[in-house]
Design an enzyme around this catalytic site. Structure first.
Site, PDB file in Angstrom:
ATOM      1  N   CYS A 150      -1.953   5.001  -5.423  1.00 53.11           N
ATOM      2  CA  CYS A 150      -2.728   4.177  -4.495  1.00 53.11           C
ATOM      3  C   CYS A 150      -2.914   2.845  -5.188  1.00 53.11           C
ATOM      4  O   CYS A 150      -3.293   2.806  -6.373  1.00 53.11           O
ATOM      5  CB  CYS A 150      -4.069   4.825  -4.166  1.00 53.11           C
ATOM      6  SG  CYS A 150      -5.141   3.757  -3.185  1.00 53.11           S
TER       7      CYS A 150
ATOM      8  N   THR B  86       0.853  -1.173   0.000  1.00 55.96           N
ATOM      9  CA  THR B  86       0.000   0.000   0.000  1.00 55.96           C
ATOM     10  C   THR B  86       0.893   1.228   0.000  1.00 55.96           C
ATOM     11  O   THR B  86       1.915   1.243   0.683  1.00 55.96           O
ATOM     12  CB  THR B  86      -0.924   0.041   1.229  1.00 55.96           C
ATOM     13  OG1 THR B  86      -1.400   1.378   1.442  1.00 55.96           O
ATOM     14  CG2 THR B  86      -0.211  -0.400   2.483  1.00 55.96           C
TER      15      THR B  86
END
Length: 230
Positions: free
Chosen positions: A196, A83
């Protein structure tokens, strides 16, 4: 092949992409029935998201540090945080293990520079777009980083948490992201970082008038390359 340790679940939607890509890149490099040697520790994202909102980053970092220690104990030779946002605690995680942590922003910056791009638009969570932990790392690597205006940043963030992390891919949101990308390009962006890991579920190369840099794919590719080095 060395063993890749994954800290995932943030969200599991993009972690599933990591697993697929690691195995595809390994198969492409080694051929036949080869697949990636990897160990996955998947956290409960609801707990992490609550800590993010409350600004309790050190506590979230300890959860990820414990996960990193677990994958190292299980035999991982390198660690990936799956992430972008949680790279805010990358130093805390790296300090918890003796094996190297492959930083997602470094893998991305390497790919951007290799493409001959210097000015990039960055899309991601509000944390990633607005705070220094990610942008500064890119800028230290010689890149100029542009971000959307405040209203568009809020929309990008909302789509990530309320749609993409839940597996919802909306044409309406794709249209809005295309508009925001267009604005960044008009402001001078020569490439767009999908900063992202979930954004790659929504935006593809054909959605941007300039080159996109999909961070999940770039991170996974860099991990396989490192795992296959002598």
């Amino acid at each position: 092949m060395k063993t890749i340790g994954l800290i995932g679940g943030m969200s599991w939607e993009s972690t599933a992409e990591y697993y697929r890509l690691l195995n595809e890149f390994t198969r492409d490099r080694l051929g036949g029935l080869h697949s990636a040697r990897c160990i996955l520790y998947s956290v409960d994202f609801a707990e992490i998201e609550e800590l993010q909102v409350q600004g309790r980053w050190a506590e979230a970092g300890e959860i990820l540090a414990a996960a990193a220690r677990s994958v190292e104990k299980a035999g991982a030779d390198t660690v990936l945080i799956c992430t972008n946002t949680m790279h805010k605690v990358a130093d805390q995680v790296a300090a918890a293990v003796t094996v190297p942590l492959l930083h997602l922003a470094d893998a991305t910056a390497d790919a951007v520079r290799a493409a001959g791009v210097r000015k990039v638009g960055l899309l991601g969570t509000a944390f990633t777009m607005e705070q220094d932990f990610y942008r500064a790392r890119l800028e230290t690597g010689g890149l100029e980083v542009l971000i959307p205006n405040s209203e568009d940043r809020a929309l990008v963030h909302q789509v990530i948490y309320d749609e993409l992390c839940l597996g919802t891919v909306s044409e309406e949101s794709r249209t809005e992201y295309r508009r925001i990308i267009g604005n960044l390009v008009a402001a001078g962006a020569e490439g767009i970082i999908l900063g992202c890991t979930e954004i790659e579920l929504l935006i593809k190369a054909e959605d941007s008038p300039v080159q996109i840099f999909p961070t999940t794919r770039l991170h996974a590719e860099a991990a396989v390359h490192a795992a296959l080095l002598p």
